[in-house]
Design an enzyme around this catalytic site. Structure first.
Site, PDB file in Angstrom:
ATOM      1  N   ASP A   1       0.821  -1.219   0.000  1.00  0.00           N
ATOM      2  CA  ASP A   1       0.000   0.000   0.000  1.00  0.00           C
ATOM      3  C   ASP A   1       0.852   1.265   0.000  1.00  0.00           C
ATOM      4  O   ASP A   1       2.052   1.220   0.276  1.00  0.00           O
ATOM      5  CB  ASP A   1      -0.829   0.031   1.287  1.00  0.00           C
ATOM      6  CG  ASP A   1      -2.069  -0.824   1.150  1.00  0.00           C
ATOM      7  OD1 ASP A   1      -2.358  -1.273   0.026  1.00  0.00           O
ATOM      8  OD2 ASP A   1      -2.738  -1.023   2.179  1.00  0.00           O
TER       9      ASP A   1
ATOM     10  N   LYS B   1      -3.831   2.705  -2.204  1.00  0.00           N
ATOM     11  CA  LYS B   1      -4.973   3.599  -2.339  1.00  0.00           C
ATOM     12  C   LYS B   1      -4.541   4.962  -1.853  1.00  0.00           C
ATOM     13  O   LYS B   1      -4.041   5.088  -0.739  1.00  0.00           O
ATOM     14  CB  LYS B   1      -6.130   3.124  -1.455  1.00  0.00           C
ATOM     15  CG  LYS B   1      -6.761   1.849  -1.943  1.00  0.00           C
ATOM     16  CD  LYS B   1      -7.674   1.291  -0.897  1.00  0.00           C
ATOM     17  CE  LYS B   1      -7.164  -0.069  -0.443  1.00  0.00           C
ATOM     18  NZ  LYS B   1      -7.800  -0.621   0.709  1.00  0.00           N
TER      19      LYS B   1
ATOM     20  N   MET C   1      -7.299   9.243   9.255  1.00  0.00           N
ATOM     21  CA  MET C   1      -7.829   9.773   7.982  1.00  0.00           C
ATOM     22  C   MET C   1      -8.687  11.019   8.206  1.00  0.00           C
ATOM     23  O   MET C   1      -9.694  11.204   7.531  1.00  0.00           O
ATOM     24  CB  MET C   1      -8.677   8.700   7.267  1.00  0.00           C
ATOM     25  CG  MET C   1      -7.877   7.482   6.874  1.00  0.00           C
ATOM     26  SD  MET C   1      -8.905   6.120   6.271  1.00  0.00           S
ATOM     27  CE  MET C   1      -9.448   5.358   7.796  1.00  0.00           C
TER      28      MET C   1
HETATM   29  N1  SAH Z   1      -3.897   0.294   9.121  1.00  0.00           N
HETATM   30  C1  SAH Z   1      -3.326   1.585   9.419  1.00  0.00           C
HETATM   31  C2  SAH Z   1      -4.289   2.725   9.206  1.00  0.00           C
HETATM   32  C3  SAH Z   1      -4.747   2.865   7.798  1.00  0.00           C
HETATM   33  S1  SAH Z   1      -5.788   4.276   7.608  1.00  0.00           S
HETATM   34  C4  SAH Z   1      -2.810   1.592  10.857  1.00  0.00           C
HETATM   35  O1  SAH Z   1      -3.104   0.678  11.621  1.00  0.00           O
HETATM   36  O2  SAH Z   1      -2.102   2.538  11.204  1.00  0.00           O
HETATM   37  C5  SAH Z   1      -4.677   5.516   7.121  1.00  0.00           C
HETATM   38  C6  SAH Z   1      -4.512   6.548   8.189  1.00  0.00           C
HETATM   39  O3  SAH Z   1      -3.645   6.111   9.191  1.00  0.00           O
HETATM   40  C7  SAH Z   1      -3.903   7.837   7.693  1.00  0.00           C
HETATM   41  O4  SAH Z   1      -4.861   8.674   7.082  1.00  0.00           O
HETATM   42  C8  SAH Z   1      -3.412   8.442   8.989  1.00  0.00           C
HETATM   43  O5  SAH Z   1      -4.457   9.023   9.712  1.00  0.00           O
HETATM   44  C9  SAH Z   1      -2.970   7.224   9.747  1.00  0.00           C
HETATM   45  N2  SAH Z   1      -1.521   6.983   9.644  1.00  0.00           N
HETATM   46  C10 SAH Z   1      -0.912   5.896   9.135  1.00  0.00           C
HETATM   47  N3  SAH Z   1       0.414   6.012   9.234  1.00  0.00           N
HETATM   48  C11 SAH Z   1       0.669   7.192   9.813  1.00  0.00           C
HETATM   49  C12 SAH Z   1       1.856   7.876  10.188  1.00  0.00           C
HETATM   50  N4  SAH Z   1       3.070   7.357   9.986  1.00  0.00           N
HETATM   51  N5  SAH Z   1       1.731   9.083  10.786  1.00  0.00           N
HETATM   52  C13 SAH Z   1       0.522   9.620  11.009  1.00  0.00           C
HETATM   53  N6  SAH Z   1      -0.627   9.021  10.670  1.00  0.00           N
HETATM   54  C14 SAH Z   1      -0.563   7.821  10.081  1.00  0.00           C
END
Ligand code: SAH
Length: 474
Positions: free
Chosen positions: A249, A271, A384
């Site tokens: 991803d 995505k 998000m």
């Molecule tokens: N499965 C992922 C989340 C996917 S949704 C998890 O468990 O983290 C995607 C969202 O995750 C982004 O829009 C943001 O809000 C958050 N996110 C993922 N990685 C991030 C990072 N390194 N720093 C800040 N927000 C992050």
């Protein structure tokens, strides 16, 4: 090679241990693990050693060491702080042809204890021949993290089938091929996933087929964490190194991707907002297709696959096609960003619960139950949510959350360019409009945000508003 590594069979064999203190205890523990009968001679014996010998049919001789004690022994170890005594033990043993070890004195040793990685029946001994014991221990620590615990069970299961495999395959080459496919393919993965019975049936099946070659592949759904590759789990790394193909991803960091097997095909299926490189159904179909071709498919996602990751949907489609899979948790953005920003998600004084919420709203009127989100003593974490920041803050205030509630944006958490913006629900949207912190970003709302000022430890500081907690303690 100054020392030849050999493995002693000590079960029920008498071993003499001279000394009764902490060092002797450590050696006694090791000897007992191998089933030796430990005879300790010393003027004093510490309580733990006494208990150990009690439980392991060992013997204690309280008194003076003398050479006669060596007569029926297969090994002798001197672990006293009396140099003269240690030396005497050494010369007596050498005179009688008994292997001897004097702890921390290589000069007086005819054998040395290696650093041990124990996955019995698999055992690895590492020795620097006394040159750099710390280096041997460092190597041991590396191997410990690299070799799965389940190798013990895998080896035991393999042992059960040794004779059958010998009978089934006449040539050494065929036997080797069979074992290679068992020990690094699906059978091994079943054992690692705690499914020993299925592993055993698979071996039986393979033995009947006689053809270890073609079989259905497997999918590993892996949480790649927030970005910093050091936050991967050992398991994630191990499976990534076995991949034939990797579907990843947008949120998977290049540094993490870099740790996949060199020869694996890397396919971006990411995505981005409003732009799906491959739609979800397409990803599901790709996973199935590659697994049916017999490949080991790694599905690599940012953070944790089961938190806003649609991991569940992908697994359902695999299940429909009877494709075996494993899921490896990853560190989710909420955990990673909060720790790297010095914002504990819960705190005795400020928050007794924490909610993970998606801030991606289907329509502006919002499907979130804001009335429930404004309760005090909880931390809210919006994934998000960056695009709906104004709306989220305004709605929380409209539903009764004080405008002075601390709130933060953590942008690109755990990356070297991580940025943290702290403010209040009232001021955060305007500050972000100015700062323009980039995605991916997490929004954290609650009193705990005020702890950032004290606990921040990672990355450079950016704009921050001074915050005083609304409610300072119970
Ligand atoms: N499965 C992922 C989340 C996917 S949704 C998890 O468990 O983290 C995607 C969202 O995750 C982004 O829009 C943001 O809000 C958050 N996110 C993922 N990685 C991030 C990072 N390194 N720093 C800040 N927000 C992050």
């Amino acid at each position: 090679m100054d020392y030849l590594p050999l493995f002693f069979k000590l079960t029920e064999q008498p071993v003499l241990l001279v000394g009764g203190g902490a060092v002797a205890l450590r050696k006694a523990r090791l000897l007992c693990r191998s089933g030796a009968l430990v005879h300790v001679v010393s003027h004093q014996v510490c309580a733990d050693l006494e208990t150990l010998l009690d439980e392991s049919a060992g013997q204690i001789i309280i008194g003076e060491y003398h050479a006669g004690l060596l007569d029926d022994k297969v090994l002798v170890i001197a672990a006293t702080d009396d140099d003269q005594l240690n030396e005497r033990v050494h010369f007596d043993a050498v005179a009688k042809g008994i292997p001897v070890n004097v702890v921390d004195n290589p000069r007086l040793c005819t054998f040395v204890f290696p650093a041990i990685v124990d996955r019995s029946p698999i055992v690895i001994g590492i020795s620097s021949g006394g040159a750099a014991p710390v280096l041997a221990r460092l190597l041991r620590a590396r191997l410990e993290t690299w070799i799965p615990r389940s190798y013990s069970r895998l080896a035991e299961i393999a042992q059960q089938f040794r004779n059958q495999v010998k009978a089934r395959f006449g040539s050494v080459n065929h036997r080797r091929m069979f074992w290679e496919s068992v020990l690094q393919g699906q059978v091994a993965e079943k054992v690692f996933a705690g499914r020993d019975k299925e592993a055993i049936s698979l071996i039986e099946e393979k033995l009947q087929q006689g053809n270890p070659e073609h079989q259905i592949g497997e999918v590993y759904l892996i949480g790649g964490g927030p970005g910093d590759p050091e936050l991967l789990t050992f398991k994630a790394l191990r499976l990534m190194q076995q991949a034939d193909i990797v579907l990843y991803d947008a949120l998977v960091s290049p540094a993490v991707l870099d740790l996949c097997r060199r020869d694996a095909d890397l396919v971006f299926v990411g995505k981005q907002r409003d732009n799906h490189a491959v739609p979800q159904e397409g990803i599901n179909a790709l996973l199935v297709q590659h697994a049916l071709e017999g490949k080991r498919v790694v599905r690599l996602k940012g953070g944790d696959p089961f938190i806003f990751g649609r991991g569940g949907e992908e697994l359902e489609s695999l299940k429909q096609h009877n494709i075996p899979f494993q899921v490896v948790p990853g560190i989710t953005a909420a955990s990673a960003c909060s720790t790297y920003a010095g914002i504990p998600l819960t705190h005795r004084n400020y928050a007794q619960s924490v909610k993970f919420i998606t801030g991606q709203l289907k329509n502006r009127t919002s499907d979130l139950n804001f009335a429930e989100l404004v309760h005090p003593n909880q931390t809210l974490v919006f994934y998000m949510g960056l695009h709906s920041l104004d709306h989220l803050c305004a709605e929380l205030i409209a539903h009764g959350k004080p405008g002075s509630t601390p709130a933060a944006i953590v942008s690109r958490g755990t990356a070297l360019d991580q940025k943290v913006l702290t403010a209040t629900l009232e001021t955060l949207p305007a500050l972000q409009a100015e700062a323009q912190l980039p995605a991916p970003a997490l929004i954290i709302v609650g009193e705990v945000v005020s702890l950032h000022e004290n606990l921040s430890w990672f990355g450079e500081e950016v704009l921050s508003q001074n915050l005083t907690p609304v409610k300072a303690g119970h």
